[in-house]
Design a protein around this motif. Structure first.
Motif, mmCIF file in Angstrom:
data_model
loop_
_atom_site.group_PDB
_atom_site.id
_atom_site.type_symbol
_atom_site.label_atom_id
_atom_site.label_comp_id
_atom_site.label_asym_id
_atom_site.label_seq_id
_atom_site.Cartn_x
_atom_site.Cartn_y
_atom_site.Cartn_z
ATOM 1 N N ASP A 1 12.872 -5.718 36.882
ATOM 2 C CA ASP A 1 13.037 -4.601 37.422
ATOM 3 C C ASP A 1 11.888 -3.551 37.538
ATOM 4 N N THR B 1 14.289 -1.929 32.282
ATOM 5 C CA THR B 1 14.850 -2.327 31.481
ATOM 6 C C THR B 1 13.874 -3.500 31.989
ATOM 7 N N SER B 2 12.756 -4.614 32.365
ATOM 8 C CA SER B 2 12.659 -5.208 32.823
ATOM 9 C C SER B 2 11.428 -5.187 33.672
ATOM 10 N N GLU C 1 16.790 -8.715 36.823
ATOM 11 C CA GLU C 1 17.774 -7.778 37.137
ATOM 12 C C GLU C 1 18.776 -7.151 38.016
ATOM 13 N N HIS C 2 18.402 -7.863 39.128
ATOM 14 C CA HIS C 2 19.193 -7.942 40.323
ATOM 15 C C HIS C 2 19.928 -9.032 40.936
ATOM 16 N N LEU D 1 11.220 -8.795 29.345
ATOM 17 C CA LEU D 1 12.342 -8.840 29.459
ATOM 18 C C LEU D 1 13.089 -8.308 28.522
ATOM 19 N N GLY D 2 13.698 -6.791 28.493
ATOM 20 C CA GLY D 2 14.104 -6.045 27.891
ATOM 21 C C GLY D 2 13.535 -6.153 26.456
#
Lengths: 336, 336
Positions: free
Chosen positions: A267, A135-136, B160-161, A152-153
């Motif tokens: 991610d 996702t990133s 993301e986290h 980022l996306g």
């Protein structure tokens, strides 16, 4: 007219430039067309070669320009992304203030986007490569230097002054006592983790190493045969010194990864370049990330090696063009 | 029903929580309502206090809940932003896995967004504070630790986290020989640039300082009177040692700024917290950024001090709620 949108991606490097038509799923429709950049012939010749590379790429896919929706162009920095200019990159001398985006847009009358080559490669890996399920993603490219890109996306982090993702210049060692980087500072990741730095560190270690090592055969001041690949290959055969160098390299790259985890918390982190091949090396980097990074995010972050090789750039910039065409306008009344 | 959209911003800290209604231009409609967090009373009591603070904030603006468009809530980490949970932050013990977002949403039946408090403060400064004319901004908050937030246009980099913008844990000194950080690692920015670290560095310097210094009066192992504010005040009066500490602090903060320049290359870098007051200190940080950062972006990057003080959090999270309501859905077919 093709039934799905098609994009040309052109990736300009210091030695060659590559282009191909890429479809809406990120698949190139032919092998890339490669032409010599020959920056020494001047920037007018360079711009003409770029246009010719694009034309040949379209022809190679058995298409005409009318089939193309948009064009993406990526070049090394320094650049001014907003103005669409190559400024004066060290590996494209004597070019200066080259109006890449406007020229290509005017010649082909097609929407043209302009990107940093490392950011384009990062987007390529994110779109259809190592990060296609992420996702990133942050990409580190390990070559003469250490480049990078942050995705980022659907946001490619280009930076306010066209310098987003200059990840080789994050600090991983002391600014007073760390190794000297090409940028003038000390302790930059690039001074430890680039392929060239691996060779330099090896020479320094060899000067002091008392035990046996196959690397000793390469120990002369200017031996061009000592490359990162040679060092990694000798490490693979169990040589103690070479293994130390590879292990140290994994550690330094992990420190770089930890810095981007503390900043953008992606991610997935991806390493690309000639060193990023063996699973044991990837696993070692991952192990050090978990050991030295922030506890919570490192439990989940993925660490991978790039998959697209040198095709990442033209695929990624074609993807950047696709993204630009699909993006909705920003809602009104919202700052930014 | 109000004619323009109105938002409640609630900023939960370890000691107190603050809330106010904020209008579409980022102006609070009353002074913030402040209530004690009292985490030791348990998380059920904490959730009830959050709801009560929101109710009182709406009443303080002479409104009813029907006038409110959406609610923003910010808390310290650790947190799981996607799940809307406070996990187990050290300063909210014994809370664990507190369903902040869902509880508030269910009680008020209003769209509720949930953010990290440092990211919320960064967005507040970006929206209506120091960064209101910036196109992208990074905030460093200097307190017990060093927190941060990264704002890229209308994108708040949450990670993301849920760990985007943990800028105190970027490395600025050696991982072997640098100062020990609370996170366990060495060489983190937080170990040099937080208000607590400034005091610790001062104690270390005092142990070795041979010249005269007003700080010597404070040199006992556990003297609570030695604070960053005292050190900065004494430096202002020309004390050599205190000036050295302040100058070193500017240098360390500049190294942190240089790391985010190499990563996200923002338009503006903002420092907030009790130390970020004097123009001479800001100018010194800026000077070091230009001296030690990447040549091209540091020519243009802006360095500023925060303007909103402790109001940045509730204003920023109200702004986050506003942003969420105004955002258009992502275009279909685009990855991410």
């Amino acid at each position: 007219m093709a039934s799905t949108p098609l994009f040309v991606g052109l990736d300009v490097g210091g030695t060659t430039m590559k282009a191909a038509v890429v479809d809406d799923n990120g698949t190139p429709l032919s092998k890339p067309v490669v032409m010599n950049t020959e920056p020494e012939r001047g920037q007018e010749a360079g711009l003409e070669t770029m246009c010719e590379t694009i034309r040949r790429a379209v022809a190679a896919a058995k298409l005409t320009m009318a089939d193309i929706t948009a064009i993406g162009v990526a070049t090394p920095g320094l650049m001014d992304l907003k103005a669409g200019l190559i400024l004066d990159p060290p590996n494209l001398k004597p070019w200066k203030n080259v109006p890449v985006r406007d020229r290509i847009q005017n010649v082909f009358k097609l929407p043209t986007i302009y990107q940093n080559d490392a950011n384009a490669a990062a987007y390529g890996e994110f779109w259809v490569g190592a990060g296609q399920d992420a996702t990133s993603m942050v990409l580190f490219t390990l070559g003469t230097g250490v480049g990078g890109g942050i995705i980022l996306g659907d946001y490619i982090l280009e930076g306010e002054h066209s310098h987003g993702g200059e990840l080789g210049h994050m600090r991983i060692e002391s600014p007073q006592y760390g190794r000297r980087c090409g940028c003038g500072a000390r302790g930059c990741l690039e001074a430890y983790g680039s392929a060239s730095s691996v060779v330099r560190r090896t020479r320094d270690e060899l000067a002091e190493w008392r035990g046996p090592s196959k690397l000793k055969a390469y120990y002369t001041a200017n031996d061009d045969e000592l490359t990162a690949k040679v060092i990694f290959d000798i490490a693979d055969k169990g040589d103690d010194l070479a293994r130390k160098i590879v292990d140290d390299t994994a550690y330094y790259l992990a420190l770089g990864a930890c810095a981007v985890i503390a900043t953008v918390d992606p991610d997935m982190i991806v390493f690309g370049g000639g060193m990023a091949v063996a699973e044991s090396f990837r696993a070692k980097i991952h192990e050090y990330v978990v050991r030295f990074g922030l506890t919570h995010p490192v439990k989940q972050v993925k660490v991978a090696f790039a998959k697209l090789g040198s095709d990442a750039g033209f695929i990624g910039t074609a993807g950047g063009a696709r993204l630009a065409m699909k993006k909705l306008p920003r809602p009104e009344g919202v700052k930014g």
